[in-house]
Design a protein around this motif. Structure first.
Motif, PDB file in Angstrom:
ATOM      1  N   PHE A 172      -7.247   4.719   7.255  1.00 47.11           N
ATOM      2  CA  PHE A 172      -6.342   4.592   8.398  1.00 47.11           C
ATOM      3  C   PHE A 172      -5.861   3.148   8.526  1.00 47.11           C
ATOM      4  O   PHE A 172      -4.654   2.890   8.695  1.00 47.11           O
ATOM      5  CB  PHE A 172      -7.080   5.037   9.661  1.00 47.11           C
ATOM      6  N   THR A 173      -6.793   2.204   8.435  1.00 47.69           N
ATOM      7  CA  THR A 173      -6.441   0.788   8.557  1.00 47.69           C
ATOM      8  C   THR A 173      -5.548   0.345   7.413  1.00 47.69           C
ATOM      9  O   THR A 173      -4.618  -0.458   7.609  1.00 47.69           O
ATOM     10  CB  THR A 173      -7.712  -0.070   8.609  1.00 47.69           C
ATOM     11  N   ASP A 174      -5.801   0.853   6.219  1.00 48.41           N
ATOM     12  CA  ASP A 174      -4.981   0.519   5.055  1.00 48.41           C
ATOM     13  C   ASP A 174      -3.533   0.963   5.275  1.00 48.41           C
ATOM     14  O   ASP A 174      -2.590   0.244   4.930  1.00 48.41           O
ATOM     15  CB  ASP A 174      -5.566   1.201   3.815  1.00 48.41           C
ATOM     16  N   ASN A 218      -1.961  -1.415   7.728  1.00 48.12           N
ATOM     17  CA  ASN A 218      -1.615  -2.666   7.053  1.00 48.12           C
ATOM     18  C   ASN A 218      -0.263  -2.554   6.362  1.00 48.12           C
ATOM     19  O   ASN A 218       0.558  -3.476   6.402  1.00 48.12           O
ATOM     20  CB  ASN A 218      -2.685  -3.022   6.013  1.00 48.12           C
ATOM     21  N   ALA A 219      -0.020  -1.409   5.721  1.00 45.24           N
ATOM     22  CA  ALA A 219       1.224  -1.206   4.989  1.00 45.24           C
ATOM     23  C   ALA A 219       2.427  -1.190   5.926  1.00 45.24           C
ATOM     24  O   ALA A 219       3.472  -1.788   5.625  1.00 45.24           O
ATOM     25  CB  ALA A 219       1.152   0.085   4.181  1.00 45.24           C
ATOM     26  N   ALA A 267       7.232  -4.398   8.152  1.00 45.18           N
ATOM     27  CA  ALA A 267       8.046  -5.034   9.188  1.00 45.18           C
ATOM     28  C   ALA A 267       8.561  -6.394   8.725  1.00 45.18           C
ATOM     29  O   ALA A 267       9.588  -6.873   9.215  1.00 45.18           O
ATOM     30  CB  ALA A 267       7.249  -5.176  10.481  1.00 45.18           C
ATOM     31  N   LYS A 268       7.864  -7.018   7.773  1.00 46.26           N
ATOM     32  CA  LYS A 268       8.270  -8.335   7.272  1.00 46.26           C
ATOM     33  C   LYS A 268       9.215  -8.220   6.080  1.00 46.26           C
ATOM     34  O   LYS A 268       9.940  -9.174   5.771  1.00 46.26           O
ATOM     35  CB  LYS A 268       7.034  -9.137   6.836  1.00 46.26           C
ATOM     36  N   ARG A 284      10.177   4.119   8.062  1.00 52.73           N
ATOM     37  CA  ARG A 284       8.877   3.887   7.417  1.00 52.73           C
ATOM     38  C   ARG A 284       7.749   4.282   8.357  1.00 52.73           C
ATOM     39  O   ARG A 284       6.749   4.886   7.927  1.00 52.73           O
ATOM     40  CB  ARG A 284       8.741   2.403   7.031  1.00 52.73           C
ATOM     41  N   PHE A 285       7.898   3.953   9.624  1.00 52.33           N
ATOM     42  CA  PHE A 285       6.874   4.319  10.605  1.00 52.33           C
ATOM     43  C   PHE A 285       6.781   5.833  10.728  1.00 52.33           C
ATOM     44  O   PHE A 285       5.675   6.378  10.883  1.00 52.33           O
ATOM     45  CB  PHE A 285       7.179   3.694  11.966  1.00 52.33           C
TER      46      PHE A 285
END
Length: 199
Positions: free
Chosen positions: A68-70, A73-74, A79-80, A97-98
């Motif tokens: 989930f955290t991975d 992170n993606a 966003a950048k 993407r979200f």
């Protein structure tokens, strides 16, 4: 160095590769909500032994939390790096993407909730990270007058998540998402919005 002993950097690189293989295998396995996925099956898909699997992730909950955290992170990194010709286009690309993240994480979150609950700080902390990553994109789009200024990122993300929970495949959901994203734009025809017409 004694014969056969591997240097510490090489051991770390090998461990990182194993962790990445496990997460990739788990991501693929949990993508099918109709399949019961065991730790042994993930070990088999990743091509690592059970000892290696449990050395990286002591239990199923730890694996799911890492997965989930991975994924978070993606989406934060996106966003950048996401591209667009205007601030509004950049925001829209990131929201797509979200949306992909929201549809894929649904199965992971559902599985994770079998071992924990929504009070787990993992959910609140990662939501806060996503909001922090996306807020500058929304601010830029609103400064460019490409997105209504009476919307917060929390409202927009909740809208996207709600669409992601609708039953249907991508071909069914994408037009719904696009219609909702089109509604983010300010009115340009001079007609009052629903909010403007309220007393």
């Amino acid at each position: 160095m004694p014969p056969g002993q591997v240097s510490s950097p090489a051991r770390r690189a090998d461990a990182e590769r194993n962790r990445d293989k496990i997460l990739a295998a788990a991501r693929s396995a949990f993508a099918d909500p109709g399949t019961e996925v065991s730790m042994a099956e993930i070990s088999r898909r990743a091509g690592v032994g059970m000892a290696t699997l449990y050395r990286n992730f002591p239990g199923r909950q730890e694996l799911l939390e890492a997965l989930f955290t991975d994924e978070v992170n993606a989406i934060c990194e996106a966003a950048k790096t996401v591209d667009g010709e205007t601030p509004g286009a950049v925001l829209t690309a990131w929201l797509h993407r979200f949306f992909a993240f929201a549809t894929s994480k649904r199965h992971i979150a559902s599985e994770l909730l079998k071992h924990t609950d929504y009070n787990n700080p993992l959910f609140a902390n990662n939501r806060a990270r996503v909001i922090a990553a996306g807020r500058p994109l929304l601010a830029a789009a609103q400064r460019a007058h490409e997105v209504r200024d009476n919307l917060t990122l929390e409202q927009i993300l909740d809208m996207v998540i709600a669409i992601a929970t609708i039953h249907g495949d991508t071909r069914y959901l994408e037009p719904i998402l696009q219609t909702a994203l089109d509604g983010l734009r300010p009115s340009t025809d001079g007609k009052p919005t629903l909010e403007d017409s309220n007393p």
